[in-house]
Design a protein around this motif. Structure first.
Motif: not given
Length: 824
Positions: A112-115, A144-147, A162-167, A178-179
């Motif tokens: 799990i990566i946070f940028t 839901l985690d991004a929200q 703003e938070v977006t997710s990418n796989i 998961v980014v």
């Protein structure tokens, strides 16, 4: 239009149907009994979980629709990208079938990566998502985690975050990274909070004092936390309603963002629009439907008087007490409803309480859940009710408190459910077992003068094999002393409130700095008489002291009973101990002054004692009390038989009282809490009135060890009496794990009865300290900085009474590390 997921699902069902149809032209498997359901291709998903879903289909007759139904339930788990069914013969004659499912699992989260997170640390972000390493990929959960992360930023003032997710998939090992890509934006701080509509009755200053949300200032960051703002709104409305303004409300919350281009920040102006309404007075309460209790009895629970300003919180409290009156006596199925009656002309408000009375509820079943280790009877014996009793909320909460006080459980939650028929109910106790087996490493004061510290290793299980019994081994070791003790106790003998215990102990010690009397005149060498010894301040030159070794084997038995009353717990304990002691020294060189030591030379001598303890305990929780007190008295008599070599009496009187200073919820999982604890203990060693044998404080007396008693002071022993007092303010940081303490110790140690009679304030040793305490049985360490001081005879204060033993000379402070904190 069907979405992509359902389109894939329908295609897979069609493929599954084709696969089944291709098994045989005559569909031999249709309407054959299913004898087993098997799975292949599982790597991460538990087969046990799938068995729980498909178990009910075994023994049913196979059809295509049944297969689709099973596949639908398996796909609904969102664990699989593909499920391929296959029908196999269940016997040689093809009369039964085995249904086999081959799975292609969803990828596993490997990282799990946070940028982009510059203002919030990674650990806090991880705490706010449900996704963890090793989970199967679930796109909806990731969204839901991004929200959730975006909401976290908004709560901290980053309103445009703003938070977006990418796989990112790795096809080789079927894993993904998961980014979460974070665009933090600019933090918005509160510049001003305004109030509109409160000009008539309540000032803006008063309303501001109620709020946790504050504008930015020297002492406040001014960050908008939406949950705190909503709680502030509730507090404002409650403030009005408790002063008769029952229509008052915060009707609007306006948030205006003003950009400060010079500082490159966003400033927020919050405006609360308030409708106050008119104040109402209380018009009283009418009860309808009550027959079990008279109206006069119910009216006695209404504490506010008619014609006075209406207080809504107070009325709700009174109403709760009325419903509790029924619930406490088993009428839990009664229904209550409130009707508000207003007189807008007179500005009064009254209430009608409608009561539908039903029969008492009796307990049909008591169900215990979550006790993987603890035997059920160990739990039920702590309950003051049983199956068939009338339900009582008070007794249930008393049982919950008793279970917590066993210290076997970290969580005890009672729940009620309807029984098999009217008037019956099931009580379910959900428990979460805590750790009861401890291995403790520590230090203790051994009483020796050459090396006063002793290491300690202790293992014990307070809930041995789930039976509630305690089994333990305690070892103490130092250059001067070694011991091992086996301990066993049964808190509920034969499931009664009688407790019993036993121990077996072996101890070897090397006693040093022992007084001698080489010429046999009864006076401590090298002095001519007792007066000469006293004039020398009872200091004996080292050349005149001796040492000897002792071996001591003893066993003890104890028993006790606990009475539970409305005034607290009353405890009565008693025990007996017997043992033999062997003394070794070089009698050609040494001659001890103590006659008991000389008589014990190379001879096994018998010791025995009996003790009795009574206690009155009202503390809420024994391990970590936040309120209540305990008073106890312990009396020990050594030498109950004529051939015992030890003869003395010991008295220990103890008291402790606890107060919660404040307990403020700051989040769903943490309360800012402080507890004031005051303790006092007076211990005294005396001759038995019926015996002429003198006592020996050097061998049987008390000591101030500098770690638990008189913290920071140099150890002192040989006390005939000891008065130990402590005031502590505790701040639990992590409940039952870590606490921060402030304390003041005051300790007096007197070596004779005459010195005690001449006691003064200058005899007391004071310690003022603060530090961290690990409130955990597996790691019982306190680390404190201590400032010692003492009163002089003239009343002045000596702030450095032991200059030779100060560790931090600049501040005259001592570092004290306490292992195995003593608990009263």
């Amino acid at each position: 239009m069907l979405n992509k997921r359902w389109t894939v699902f329908i295609i897979l069902l069609i493929l599954g149907t084709v696969s089944l149809s291709a098994q045989s032209a005559d569909d031999w498997y249709v309407n054959k009994q299913i004898v087993d359901i098997r799975f292949t291709g599982l790597n991460t998903v538990s087969e046990t979980e799938l068995n729980g879903i498909v178990r009910s289909y075994i023994s049913r007759k196979f059809t295509d629709s049944l297969s689709w139904e099973i596949q639908g339930k398996l796909y609904a788990l969102e664990y699989f990208d593909l499920i391929l069914p296959q029908v196999l013969p269940g016997d040689d004659n093809n009369n039964t079938v085995i249904l086999e499912f081959q799975f292609k699992e969803k990828p596993v989260v490997n990282e799990i990566i946070f940028t982009g997170n510059n203002r919030i640390r990674k650990g806090e972000l991880s705490d706010n998502i449900l996704l963890t390493k090793g989970d199967l990929v679930n796109k909806s959960s990731i969204r839901l985690d991004a929200q959730s992360l975006q909401s976290l930023y908004v709560e901290k003032g980053f309103v445009d975050a703003e938070v977006t997710s990418n796989i990112e998939k790795n096809d080789e090992d079927n894993t993904v990274s998961v980014v979460f890509d974070i665009q933090e934006g600019t933090q918005t701080t509160i510049k001003e909070i305004r109030f509109v509509g409160n000009d008539t009755h309540v000032t803006s200053k008063t309303l501001m004092s109620l709020m946790t949300t504050k504008a930015q200032s020297l002492f406040n960051k001014g960050i908008l936390m939406e949950n705190e703002l909503q709680e502030d709104v509730r507090l404002i409305e409650t403030y009005y309603s408790d002063r008769g303004f029952i229509d008052a409300e915060v009707r609007e919350i306006n948030k205006d963002v003003v950009r400060d281009e010079e500082k490159e920040v966003n400033n927020l102006i919050i405006t609360l629009v308030i409708y106050e309404g008119d104040p109402y007075t209380f018009g009283g309460v009418e009860f309808v439907g009550n027959s079990l209790y008279t109206t006069e009895e119910l009216q006695s629970y209404i504490t506010q008087n008619p014609a006075k300003v209406f207080n809504k919180t107070r009325f709700q409290f009174d109403y709760q007490n009325i419903t509790d009156l029924y619930y406490e006596n088993g009428y839990i199925y009664n229904t209550f409803s409130l009707e508000e009656n207003r007189n807008d002309e007179d500005k009064t408000v009254s209430y009608t309480v409608n009561i539908v009375e039903r029969d008492r509820a009796h307990i049909e079943n008591i169900v215990i859940r979550g006790n993987d280790k603890t035997k059920e009877h160990v739990i039920t014996r702590e309950l003051s009710f049983e199956v068939g009793d009338v339900f009582s909320k008070t007794k249930v909460m008393e049982g919950v408190r008793n279970l917590y006080n066993t210290q076997y459980f970290s969580v005890v939650e009672p729940q009620t459910y309807p029984g098999s028929e009217d008037g019956l109910m099931d009580l379910v106790l959900d428990v979460e077992e805590g750790k009861t087996a401890d291995i403790i490493f520590g230090l203790s004061f051994s009483g020796g003068q050459d090396f006063p510290l002793a290491g300690n290793i202790k293992w014990n299980d307070r809930n041995f094999m789930g039976t509630g019994r305690t089994l333990g081994v305690d070892t103490i070791f130092s250059p001067d002393s070694q011991s091992v003790s086996l301990q066993y106790s049964e808190p509920r003998l034969f499931d009664t409130k009688w407790g019993a215990g036993a121990d077996l102990t072996y101890k070897h010690s090397s006693e040093s700095q022992i007084y001698q009397d080489l010429n046999g005149d009864g006076v401590i060498d090298p002095y001519l008489d007792d007066e000469d010894f006293t004039n020398a301040n009872e200091i004996v030159p080292t050349d005149y002291l001796m040492e000897y070794d002792t071996h001591y084997v003893s066993t003890g038995l104890n028993t006790g009973y606990t009475w539970y009353t409305g005034l607290g717990r009353w405890n009565l304990y008693s025990g007996i101990r017997g043992g033999v002691e062997y003394v070794e020294y070089d009698n050609e060189i040494y001659r001890p002054w103590s006659s008991s030591v000389r008589e014990n030379y190379e001879t096994w001598m018998y010791h025995d004692s009996i003790w009795l303890k009574g206690a009155w305990d009202t503390r809420d929780y024994v391990g970590s009390p936040s309120k209540g007190f305990i008073l106890s008295q312990t009396t020990t008599i050594a030498g109950i038989s004529s051939f015992s070599s030890k003869n003395y009496m010991k008295s220990v009187s103890r008291g402790e009282v606890n107060f919660t200073l404040f307990d403020i919820p700051t989040s769903d999982t943490f309360n800012l809490k402080s507890v004031l604890s005051i303790k006092s203990a007076f211990s005294y060693l005396a001759e038995k009135p019926w015996s002429s044998i003198a006592i020996d404080p050097q061998e049987d007396g008390f000591y101030a060890d500098g770690m638990f008693v008189a913290r920071g002071w140099y150890p002192e022993s040989d006390g005939q009496s000891l008065w130990d007092n402590t005031i502590t303010i505790k701040f639990p940081l992590i409940p039952n794990i870590l606490a921060y303490d402030f304390f003041l110790d005051s300790v007096g140690l007197w070596k004779s009865k005459e010195l005690l009679q001449q006691a003064s304030l200058s005899d007391m040793k004071f310690s003022l300290g603060t530090g961290i305490r690990f409130d955990n049985p597996q790691f019982p360490i306190g680390i404190y900085l201590v400032k010692k001081f003492q009163f002089n005879e003239n009343g002045s204060i000596d702030w450095n009474p032991e200059p030779d033993y100060v560790e931090f000379e600049n501040g005259n402070l001592d570092l004290v590390i306490s292992f195995g904190i003593d608990i009263y």
